[in-house]
Design an enzyme around this catalytic site. Structure first.
Site, PDB file in Angstrom:
ATOM      1  N   SER A 180       0.839  -1.194   0.000  1.00  0.00           N
ATOM      2  CA  SER A 180       0.000   0.000   0.000  1.00  0.00           C
ATOM      3  C   SER A 180       0.879   1.251   0.000  1.00  0.00           C
ATOM      4  CB  SER A 180      -0.955  -0.029   1.200  1.00  0.00           C
ATOM      5  OG  SER A 180      -1.978   0.931   1.071  1.00  0.00           O
ATOM      6  N   ASP A 322      -5.194  -3.609  -2.661  1.00  0.00           N
ATOM      7  CA  ASP A 322      -4.305  -3.223  -1.559  1.00  0.00           C
ATOM      8  C   ASP A 322      -3.580  -4.417  -0.945  1.00  0.00           C
ATOM      9  OD1 ASP A 322      -3.106  -2.195   0.684  1.00  0.00           O
ATOM     10  OD2 ASP A 322      -4.799  -0.935   1.231  1.00  0.00           O
TER      11      ASP A 322
END
Length: 556
Positions: A180, A322
């Site tokens: 991320s 993510d």
């Protein structure tokens, strides 16, 4: 009373230190006044086997004094690992603000000196083959360190300060992972050399990047149109990360970066993208996928460069989101790929930081109860996830939600050394609102200050592995290459990363120089024969003339 007031002043100085040198000065003064320095000078404590460390230290010193080189090699070979006698225990580095037991520091110094001494011994003392076998084997047994950068949305700017301090102190590991927000920082490190990173940290450039990113993060977390947010994120990544594949990035910097991505569909597994598993994948697409927060950004299809250098879809039937959802800190995968066994974690995930015990503040009972609670929570989630998966087709969104929550709960969020922000509960409204330039610069400075107390532990715990890495590089492409030319590389060398473009260039230059040196005496030996060449040529010419005239006559 004066002592406690002075200690408080020194703590304040450490918290407000403008550089690591200022922090060290205040920390050493605090240790002198608090009695921590006396604790460091005394060997005895129940936290490690000080008797074993003292015995081994005396033995190493004795062997070097007697110049018993083979005995020294055998002694190192039988027990060189990072937690000898429990000396790697985290509590040993928390009693004093700077350093640990002097006995442990002396032992690490002695190991370091002994390794360098053995590497530089002439071949008539210890055969190069024996040395290579030892260093490659010891490198695997001791292991390597890795830096893992967590996810955290806009808080990812905190990683910039952590990395800045580690680069300045030359303590940044070569193995780096990110997910991320951490994936952006990992990609920046993987595509910029140390010199380029210095320019990246210049005050004017930091302010420019902070201003740009502040506007992007405000749209990213406060906007409602995901398509617009995707464009902003793409421009941010394009500005910070060059258009490179994982393999091209490794060739440039030698850093082994990995980026975590999670599957957008059920029944798929997360992936760790790097120069080993996916060398041709484009870094920008990997970062885009790892930063695709579900509900904020749409899933991403990875892109890779084909054999013609053209970009094309990589696994076109799969989409990714993510990476922190499934594998925020991929320690097990890094261990399998890179032989890492020591992990430095920069953690800013707001879901996790309130529960981390980086400074050993909680009692043993509270830590045990916390671990029990996490275990029960995981089992409950397993039970409900099993029920949901039976009717997953009827409840696809709920099924995906349960899988996501389970993946978040089922992870390990700490390492051997944890760099955690001073704030534990970050205001969610602040996280989702406009972050100003001042906010992002404050996050970076917070990362620097949070790293200061951990730097000496990082230096001590990684010193031996850094020394072995340096020695092996010298054997492979440096001044010790000559010793390793006529020997066979051991099987353990297969776990070593391949040489970079710079390493190969250095090897070619060295080989060219050696070939030129070898050819000089050969030319001198041929000099007497060259003097006779005119006579030989004349004789050959006469013979050729006779043959030529005969040929002419035949033609006539």
């Amino acid at each position: 009373m004066r002592k406690s007031r002075k200690l408080k002043q020194l703590v304040k100085q450490m918290n407000q230190a403008g550089s690591y040198a200022e922090w060290v000065e205040a920390a050493v003064a605090h240790d002198d006044l608090s009695g921590a320095r006396r604790w460091r000078e005394v060997d005895q404590t129940s936290q490690y086997d000080y008797g074993q460390i003292r015995m081994r230290l005396d033995r190493l010193r004795s062997l070097r004094a007697r110049q018993d080189d083979h005995g020294l090699l055998y002694t190192l070979n039988e027990g060189i690992h990072g937690n000898m006698g429990g000396m790697g225990r985290a509590s040993l580095y928390r009693r004093a603000h700077f350093g640990t037991k002097v006995l442990i520091e002396q032992y690490i110094d002695e190991i370091d000196d002994a390794l360098r001494y053995l590497a530089e011994l002439p071949p008539d003392k210890i055969h190069p083959q024996e040395k290579l076998d030892f260093f490659y084997r010891a490198n695997i047994c001791f292991g390597r360190s890795a830096l893992m950068l967590s996810g955290g949305g806009a808080l990812g700017f905190y990683h910039l300060g952590v990395v800045k301090v580690m680069l300045e102190e030359k303590l940044l590991p070569r193995v780096i992972s990110g997910s991320s927000a951490g994936a952006i920082m990992a990609a920046v490190l993987g595509t910029h050399t140390d010199k380029e990173m210095e320019h990246f940290y210049e005050p004017a450039n930091v302010h420019f990047e902070a201003e740009k990113e502040a506007s992007v993060f405000s749209k990213m977390f406060f906007g409602t149109n995901p398509q617009i947010d995707v464009g902003d994120l793409e421009r941010l990544i394009a500005r910070m990360v060059p258009d490179m594949t994982f393999q091209e990035a490794y060739e440039k910097t030698g850093r082994q970066i990995s980026i975590s991505v999670a599957p957008a569909e059920p029944h798929q597994r997360s992936r760790l993208l790097n120069a080993i598993t996916s060398p041709n994948v484009l870094l920008r697409s990997a970062v885009m996928a790892s930063a695709a927060v579900p509900g904020v950004f749409p899933p991403v299809t990875l892109m890779a460069r084909n054999m013609h250098g053209e970009a094309q879809e990589y696994l076109p039937t799969r989409k990714w989101v993510d990476g922190s959802i499934a594998d925020d800190l991929p320690a097990k995968r890094l261990s399998r790929l890179y032989s890492t066994n020591h992990y430095i974690v920069s953690m800013v995930n707001p879901i996790v930081t309130p529960f981390l015990d980086s400074e050993n503040e909680r009692s043993a009972l509270s830590r045990a109860l916390g671990g029990l609670g996490i275990g029960i929570g995981r089992e409950v989630l397993n039970f409900y996830r099993g029920m949901v998966q039976q009717d997953g087709d009827n409840w696809p969104r709920f099924n995906m939600l349960m899988n996501t929550v389970h993946a978040l709960m089922d992870q390990e969020y700490s390492g051997d050394i944890n760099v955690v922000p001073s704030f534990r509960w970050y205001n969610p409204a602040k996280l989702l609102s406009h972050l100003s330039e001042q906010d992002l610069i404050a996050l970076m400075e917070g990362g620097e200050h949070s790293t200061y107390p951990q730097l000496e532990q990082i230096r001590l715990c990684t010193r031996i592995s850094r020394t072995m890495e340096e020695i092996l590089n010298r054997f492979e492409s440096g001044d010790l290459l000559e010793q390793a030319q006529n020997v066979k590389r051991p099987r353990s060398s297969r776990r070593r990363p391949p040489p970079t473009r710079t390493d190969r260039a250095a090897m070619r230059e060295q080989r060219a120089g050696e070939n030129a040196t070898e050819q000089k005496p050969t030319r001198r030996k041929r000099t007497p024969a060259n003097k006779k060449k005119p006579a030989a040529k004349a004789k050959a010419k006469a013979t050729a003339g006779e043959g030529g005239s005969g040929g002419a006559r035949q033609a006539a």
